[in-house]
Design a protein around this motif. Structure first.
Motif, PDB file in Angstrom:
ATOM      1  N   UNK A  64      24.068 -14.863-101.930  1.00 49.61           N
ATOM      2  CA  UNK A  64      22.759 -14.228-101.805  1.00 49.61           C
ATOM      3  C   UNK A  64      22.002 -14.766-100.597  1.00 49.61           C
ATOM      4  N   UNK A  65      22.098 -16.070-100.342  1.00 57.35           N
ATOM      5  CA  UNK A  65      21.431 -16.662 -99.193  1.00 57.35           C
ATOM      6  C   UNK A  65      22.009 -16.126 -97.892  1.00 57.35           C
ATOM      7  N   UNK A  66      23.312 -16.004 -97.800  1.00 55.62           N
ATOM      8  CA  UNK A  66      23.950 -15.492 -96.585  1.00 55.62           C
ATOM      9  C   UNK A  66      23.558 -14.040 -96.327  1.00 55.62           C
ATOM     10  N   UNK A  85      17.696 -19.915 -88.213  1.00 59.59           N
ATOM     11  CA  UNK A  85      18.232 -19.239 -89.396  1.00 59.59           C
ATOM     12  C   UNK A  85      19.684 -18.845 -89.189  1.00 59.59           C
ATOM     13  N   UNK A  86      20.048 -18.539 -87.933  1.00 62.25           N
ATOM     14  CA  UNK A  86      21.451 -18.228 -87.662  1.00 62.25           C
ATOM     15  C   UNK A  86      22.332 -19.441 -87.927  1.00 62.25           C
ATOM     16  N   UNK A  87      21.848 -20.631 -87.572  1.00 58.54           N
ATOM     17  CA  UNK A  87      22.597 -21.845 -87.891  1.00 58.54           C
ATOM     18  C   UNK A  87      22.696 -22.042 -89.396  1.00 58.54           C
ATOM     19  N   UNK A  88      21.609 -21.757 -90.106  1.00 55.17           N
ATOM     20  CA  UNK A  88      21.634 -21.852 -91.564  1.00 55.17           C
ATOM     21  C   UNK A  88      22.627 -20.853 -92.153  1.00 55.17           C
ATOM     22  N   UNK A  89      22.693 -19.663 -91.548  1.00 55.45           N
ATOM     23  CA  UNK A  89      23.639 -18.646 -92.006  1.00 55.45           C
ATOM     24  C   UNK A  89      25.075 -19.141 -91.830  1.00 55.45           C
ATOM     25  N   UNK A 112      29.805 -23.000 -96.540  1.00 55.76           N
ATOM     26  CA  UNK A 112      29.713 -23.428 -97.934  1.00 55.76           C
ATOM     27  C   UNK A 112      30.392 -22.434 -98.868  1.00 55.76           C
ATOM     28  N   UNK A 113      30.252 -21.157 -98.557  1.00 55.86           N
ATOM     29  CA  UNK A 113      30.910 -20.135 -99.374  1.00 55.86           C
ATOM     30  C   UNK A 113      32.425 -20.285 -99.280  1.00 55.86           C
ATOM     31  N   UNK A 114      32.922 -20.518 -98.081  1.00 55.09           N
ATOM     32  CA  UNK A 114      34.365 -20.700 -97.905  1.00 55.09           C
ATOM     33  C   UNK A 114      34.862 -21.920 -98.671  1.00 55.09           C
TER      34      UNK A 114
END
Length: 451
Positions: free
Chosen positions: A312-314, A369-373, A379-381
């Motif tokens: 959801x965050x991504x 925010x792009x770095x956070x993405x 993290x998802x991987x």
């Protein structure tokens, strides 16, 4: 039009426009507000939504909205160089508008020391910003007025605030009621609250006012007259843009446009500059606070390792970045499609209002925010990799247990071993597998903490 005499006192704000063979024939005041509604017409296909969001807004019965139409020059060429239209609007400059007659009727009766409202317009933009522009003109009584320019602007400022306060609330409420659940609506906040005094003001309230004084002169001294008036009404420094028949002196609080008498219609591009600029200025001002709220929201939840929350965050970060980049591209296209004189006025006003700073800050936040993405994707991987590894471990454990039992039975020479022996073998196999899994996962967690 009757020229109001502004006095001859040497004090600031008391210059004599009449003595300079000039005339203050109108003052435009724009009121900016947030509608709370952002629309992406491309979000829903035509098959799923009957008509456009602008058409649904036009069906509102409380406020008479109209759809915006692109202005095309009628000189037979795609780009026009005569008159005040110096380019084609390849990108619509606004999402919708409110009928001018209706807005004027709501403001009818508002006067201030010999000044009355001659016209009223309201534009609605698809990035959550609305603007009402009132044009004040002097009446016969204003011809003998001796008020200074500072006092005049202060009085018209108060009168404008009173005139538009109820209209802004009504228009914002109509937008909310009509498009709050529209399938084309975009919500960059995705539910987290950035309204209120901490981040953003409530919708339906006036944010600020901008002012544009319109002058004419027949003596050809429009640069001198514009500079003198700007020196009186601009609290900070101003920049003077000189064209053949017009001058433009943009300032933070107020701007001045001066034209050769008889060429007022050609100066309409100067009037368009604050209207267009302030809408985008307000959008970036609001966007800066939305992105700040998003960063705070993500920082509070950055320790979450739940796969659903990470996904959801991504998705949120990708949608916000895509939307902001689209707005930036639209603004670039608007400027490319406009003419040279329009760009001169836009750039000068932008320097006075520090527009580049707003855009730069938003771009910087989008980069963060792009770095956070990118971190969220990693993290998802990792979360998915851990799930796959866990399944492999489980299958391996089952295989080890099954193989151990089969070997033990074979060693006994019979498939009918005692239950205690079988249970001991199974427990030993499970314990060995669990120990191996624990050591492996612990080593991975330690590696992540160290990196």
């Amino acid at each position: 039009m009757f020229p109001p005499h502004m006095g001859s006192s040497p004090h600031e704000g008391r210059i004599s426009i009449v003595d300079e063979d000039g005339e203050l024939y109108a003052i435009e005041i724009g009121a900016t507000f947030l509608t709370g509604i952002e629309i992406d017409e491309g979000k829903v296909s035509r098959g799923r939504a009957a008509g456009s969001a602008a058409q649904r807004l036009r069906a509102c019965t409380d406020v008479p909205f109209t759809s915006a139409t692109a202005v095309q020059p009628d000189q037979g060429t795609y780009y026009a160089i005569d008159g005040h239209v110096h380019g084609s609007d390849v990108v619509p400059l606004k999402f919708a508008a409110v009928k001018s007659d209706w807005v004027l009727d709501q403001c009818d009766g508002h006067r201030h020391d010999g000044w009355r409202i001659a016209s009223a317009e309201c534009d609605i933009h698809d990035f959550g910003v609305g603007m009402i522009v009132l044009t004040w003109v002097p009446t016969v009584e204003a011809q003998e007025s001796s008020a200074g320019l500072d006092d005049l602007l202060a009085g018209l400022n108060r009168a404008t605030s009173i005139a538009v306060e109820g209209i802004v609330e009504r228009i914002s409420a109509a937008c909310q009621a009509t498009l709050a659940s529209d399938p084309c609506r975009v919500d960059l906040t995705h539910g987290f609250d950035v309204s209120g005094s901490s981040m953003l003001p409530n919708t339906g309230s006036v944010l600020w006012l901008w002012h544009l004084l319109l002058l004419t002169t027949s003596s050809g001294n429009q640069p001198d007259l514009a500079s003198k008036v700007a020196s009186s009404v601009c609290p900070n420094s101003f920049e003077l843009v000189v064209h053949r028949d017009h001058c433009f002196a943009p300032g933070v609080h107020a701007s001045v446009a001066c034209s050769v008498r008889g060429q007022e219609a050609d100066a309409l591009y100067l009037l368009d500059a604050p209207r267009l600029k302030d809408a985008w200025w307000t959008m970036y001002w609001r966007l800066d606070r939305v992105l700040l709220g998003l960063q705070v929201h993500l920082q509070r939840n950055e320790q979450s390792t739940e796969l659903s929350e990470l996904v959801q965050r991504a998705q949120l970060l990708r949608e916000v970045a895509g939307r902001v980049n689209l707005w930036r591209s639209r603004l670039d296209s608007i400027l490319v499609a406009s003419g040279a004189r329009d760009n001169d006025a836009w750039q000068a006003l932008g320097r006075a209002w520090k527009m580049d700073r707003h855009v730069e800050v938003v771009d910087r936040k989008i980069a963060l925010l792009a770095e956070t993405y990118a971190v969220a994707i990693e993290q998802i991987r990792e979360a998915r990799s851990r799930r796959v590894n866990l399944m492999i471990y489980l299958f391996t454990a089952f295989s080890v247990v099954a193989s151990s039992v089969a070997v033990a039975e074979y060693a006994q020479g019979s498939t009918d071993g005692r239950p205690a022996v079988r249970l001991a073998i199974v427990l030993l196999a499970l314990l060995t597998t669990g120990l191996a899994m624990g050591l492996s996962l612990g080593r991975r967690a330690a590696l992540r903490r160290n990196t």
